[in-house]
Design a protein around this motif. Structure first.
Motif, PDB file in Angstrom:
ATOM      1  N   LYS A  64       0.825  -1.201   0.000  1.00 40.12           N
ATOM      2  CA  LYS A  64       0.000   0.000   0.000  1.00 40.12           C
ATOM      3  C   LYS A  64       0.864   1.258   0.000  1.00 40.12           C
ATOM      4  CE  LYS A  64      -4.022   2.104   2.203  1.00 40.12           C
ATOM      5  NZ  LYS A  64      -4.989   2.057   3.329  1.00 40.12           N
TER       6      LYS A  64
ATOM      7  N   ALA B 162      -0.149   4.300  -2.361  1.00 38.37           N
ATOM      8  CA  ALA B 162      -0.909   5.360  -1.694  1.00 38.37           C
ATOM      9  C   ALA B 162      -0.063   6.517  -1.208  1.00 38.37           C
ATOM     10  CB  ALA B 162      -1.691   4.767  -0.509  1.00 38.37           C
TER      11      ALA B 162
ATOM     12  N   PRO C 123      -5.744   7.647  -1.214  1.00 35.27           N
ATOM     13  CA  PRO C 123      -4.339   8.018  -0.982  1.00 35.27           C
ATOM     14  C   PRO C 123      -4.081   8.340   0.482  1.00 35.27           C
ATOM     15  CG  PRO C 123      -5.523   9.841  -1.988  1.00 35.27           C
ATOM     16  CD  PRO C 123      -6.469   8.672  -1.970  1.00 35.27           C
ATOM     17  N   SER C 124      -2.848   8.122   0.903  1.00 32.46           N
ATOM     18  CA  SER C 124      -2.472   8.416   2.284  1.00 32.46           C
ATOM     19  C   SER C 124      -2.195   9.905   2.452  1.00 32.46           C
ATOM     20  CB  SER C 124      -1.234   7.604   2.668  1.00 32.46           C
ATOM     21  OG  SER C 124      -1.491   6.227   2.553  1.00 32.46           O
TER      22      SER C 124
END
Length: 760
Positions: A505, A509, A551-552
């Motif tokens: 991830k 992300a 998205p982070s």
């Protein structure tokens, strides 16, 4: 676990694998009913579900599945729910058809002495309980690496409980080696399907790849020319200073034209020269098409069909006797291309996965990027071999005084190799996106490529663990392989503690992820797989991995602090330009008489650049190397959580104290600590170490021993740990003064910049 439990569990699972269901039930029932062996009991109950389903005792299998649903392990609950659903449906159909026989297809039924197939085998005489096609489990015998037990489950069984999304049914079962019944963790694959009919993808823009291919050749030529000029000048200066010797006039000439001609000639003859090099250095030999057909019929069909469509002759097939799974392509034209595969790749990948990996190599040939990469390999392989020879020579020297010059020479040769390979880093990353796309379009099977890439990473990590070092082959051929050996370290060993989606991830992300691939030879695996998933979704296929598209969130201030030293460089240049323009204006207005030094723009820019880098380094240093406090130190148990954090940046500097085995090459070849790896209970982690003169203990003395690593964990494109200390069980300690060296670098850059200012 009691001493008798492990052999009974192992014997029961082996009997289950061999189809001796009554024996398996007799061995597993006592363990399943035991309350003291939580992990072993769960494994035994899963085995009993399979055994009872095989012999037609659906009611007993359902009863145990209902018991497993109440387990505290979420993945056990997920598998049990799925199994219960299929068992119930099957029982209902059997009642309607008055057929009481049933079975269950979820594991490989091959014998220990047979080569395991990638598709689960069902005995023809046993009716099977149908399972969704995206839930097939693939098992391997010799090739599957041992999985490390979960830190939270401090059980001593051979096979750990699965982490979320990684190992359901057959993961408990393990596999049988040819020599001994030894249980290994097995990774769960969804076996997402391929397209039966698909529309061609939109034609990609090849201009960036073409420009980068040409730019790589130019960069290689320019670097080699500058290095050649430097060497020629050094030789003549040495000859001038030595008595009775005169400089060589030939070395004063411009080598540009000669070098360009030599590179063009090498490009043309690269296939045959690389044949000789790889045969002599790494044992490469011809690989008959019939043998490839025995491993993958689809691969042969893909090669023949694609070459016929493009009017190419079939590429010459070669094989390397390597356990690590790699494949590469070299040549100068499509008609003299060679595709080289390792023995490990053929053994560890399934039929369709081998086929699509071969298809990626056809993509390199179609885009012509393989020609420049072949030239690069031809240039760098002899240099890497020289590095090996000098290192071996240094290891044979007993006296430390005489070993130092050889060590320095080996380090210089290694630096030259790194510099030359660095000219192709951008091309190496970009070309893989294009080849993945071509392979998907040729086969209609992007999901197989996802599985193949992950299995290659697992196989490379397993080879590094087995050899306890990064082999010469992996390092020297790394630039042409589908997966980097460095990105395989954590990715290839984390599956028993963390799902692939959670680990990758960060690659999909984190908004700043691509900034951390500048010095990487391969693209981010998560980003690469996400593109393959997009192709699969375009063809309305389920995907092998499922990524969260959210998205982070990462603070911009953290990223700016991360790149502060490099941000200081353009800011320094801007300051120099503003300063120079100001002095030009003052001179034009004739406010002062002597402004001659203000015209030296190059010195002004160089000095400002160094000072800007120094200021940025000093600003970052406290955040990059905070004090390590025992109360905040993270241990092995927390490492999977650190790897799964998609918002992490290297500047976060998480203090860790991990226990494990130190891996890496020994001797002169590792004098720069370029191959240091920690093998912990959570997987492999890259270590960064800087030497400190005068230490009584050398880092090479600890290789192969159990150590305690204290330092700062950093999550980047390749997770790593900046070492503060390495400590053995006997109390020997090595310090790695990262903060001191960073401070020294900043002060030196500032002093150099100030000196340029003063002397200009």
């Amino acid at each position: 676990m009691p001493s008798h439990a492990k052999p009974s569990l192992e014997a029961g699972l082996v009997a289950l694998k061999q189809g001796n269901y009554q024996t398996a039930i007799a061995q597993l029932e006592p363990i399943a009913s035991s309350q003291s062996n939580g992990t072993a009991s769960l494994q035994a109950q899963v085995g009993l579900v399979m055994a009872y389903a095989r012999i037609g005792e659906a009611s007993k299998a359902i009863a145990i599945s209902q018991n497993l649903i109440e387990s505290n392990n979420p993945q056990v609950q997920e598998w049990a729910t799925r199994a219960l659903e299929h068992l119930t449906k099957r029982q209902k159909r059997d009642r309607e058809s008055k057929n009481v026989e049933t079975g269950f297809v979820t594991f490989d039924n091959s014998t220990p002495d047979s080569t395991p197939d990638s598709t689960p085998v069902t005995p023809p005489e046993t009716p099977t309980l149908e399972e969704p096609k995206d839930q097939v489990i693939e098992t391997k015998s010799n090739e599957t690496p041992p999985m490390v037990p979960l830190a939270k489950l401090k059980a001593t069984v051979a096979t750990p409980l699965p982490a979320a999304g990684s190992v359901p049914l057959s993961g408990f079962m393990g596999s049988v080696t040819r020599t001994q019944a030894k249980l290994f963790g097995v990774i769960y694959w969804r076996q997402a399907q391929r397209a039966r009919a698909w529309q061609p993808l939109r034609k990609p823009k090849l201009i960036p790849l073409r420009l980068l291919t040409a730019g790589t050749f130019i960069a290689l030529f320019w670097v080699m020319r500058e290095m050649l000029k430097l060497a020629m000048g050094f030789i003549n200066q040495t000859l001038v200073k030595l008595p009775y010797l005169e400089p060589l006039q030939l070395l004063y000439s411009n080598p540009t034209k000669l070098l360009l001609i030599v590179l063009v000639i090498l490009l043309g003859v690269s296939p045959w020269l690389l044949d000789l090099l790889l045969a002599n250095l790494y044992g490469q030999r011809e690989f008959p098409k019939d043998i490839l057909n025995a491993h993958s019929r689809e691969a042969v069909r893909v090669l023949q069909r694609c070459c016929q469509q493009r009017h190419w002759p079939l590429p010459k097939l070669r094989i390397l006797p390597m356990a690590a799974p790699i494949i590469l392509t070299y040549g100068s034209l499509p008609r003299n291309a060679r595709i080289v595969v390792s023995q490990g790749l053929l053994e560890q990948l399934a039929d369709d996965e081998i086929a699509i990996i071969y298809a990626t190599q056809l993509g390199h040939i179609a885009h012509w990027d393989f020609a420049v990469m072949s030239l690069l390999l031809l240039v760098t392989l002899p240099i890497h071999q020289l590095y090996q020879q000098v290192s071996n020579w240094g290891d044979k020297i007993s006296g430390k005084i005489w070993r130092w010059p050889v060590t320095i020479l080996a380090s210089i040769v290694y630096g030259v190799w790194c510099l030359l390979t660095g000219t192709a880093l951008w091309l190496s990353r970009l070309r893989l996106y294009y080849s993945d796309r071509v392979a998907s379009e040729i086969t209609g099977n992007p999901n197989a490529l996802i599985r193949a890439l992950l299995k290659i990473a697992i196989g490379i990590a397993a080879d590094i663990q087995k050899e306890e070092e990064t082999s010469w082959q992996l390092e020297s051929l790394n630039l042409l392989t589908p997966v980097s050996h460095q990105q395989s370290l954590s990715l290839g060993t984390i599956a028993s503690n963390l799902s692939f989606e959670s680990f990758l991830k960060w690659d999909t992300a984190n908004p700043y992820r691509r900034w951390f691939t500048i010095n990487n030879s391969h693209p981010l695996m998560g980003d690469r797989i996400e593109r393959l998933c997009q192709i699969a979704r375009h063809w309305h296929l389920d995907t092998e991995l499922h990524f969260d598209s959210v998205p982070s969130k990462v603070k911009r201030q953290s990223f700016l602090l991360q790149i502060a030293p490099w941000l200081g460089i353009p800011l320094g240049v801007l300051f120099a330009g503003f300063f120079w323009l100001t002095w030009q204006l003052v001179f034009a207005l004739k406010l002062f008489l002597n402004l001659k030094w203000g015209y030296d723009a190059s010195s002004l820019i160089t000095g400002s650049l160094l000072i800007g880098f120094s200021i940025g380094t000093l600003i970052r240093i406290n955040s990059f190397f905070p004090d390590i406090k025992p109360a905040t130190v993270q241990t092995d148990d927390y490492l999977p959580n650190l790897l799964a954090d998609p918002s992490a940046l290297p500047i976060d500097s998480i203090s860790v104290c991990l226990v494990g085995k130190l891996l890496g090459r020994q001797g002169t070849s590792n004098s720069l600590a370029q191959d240091l790896i920690l093998q912990s209970s959570a997987g492999l982690v890259k270590l960064h170490h800087v030497s400190w003169l005068g230490q009584p203990v050398n880092h090479q003395d600890l290789i192969g021993r159990q150590i305690i690593v204290t330092g700062w964990f950093r999550r980047g494109a390749t997770p790593w740990i900046d070492i503060q200390t390495l400590e053995t069980q006997s109390g020997k300690t090595i310090h790695s003064p990262h903060p001191i060296w960073s401070t020294f670098l900043a002060v030196a850059a500032q002093a150099w910049g100030a000196y340029i200012f003063l002397t200009s």
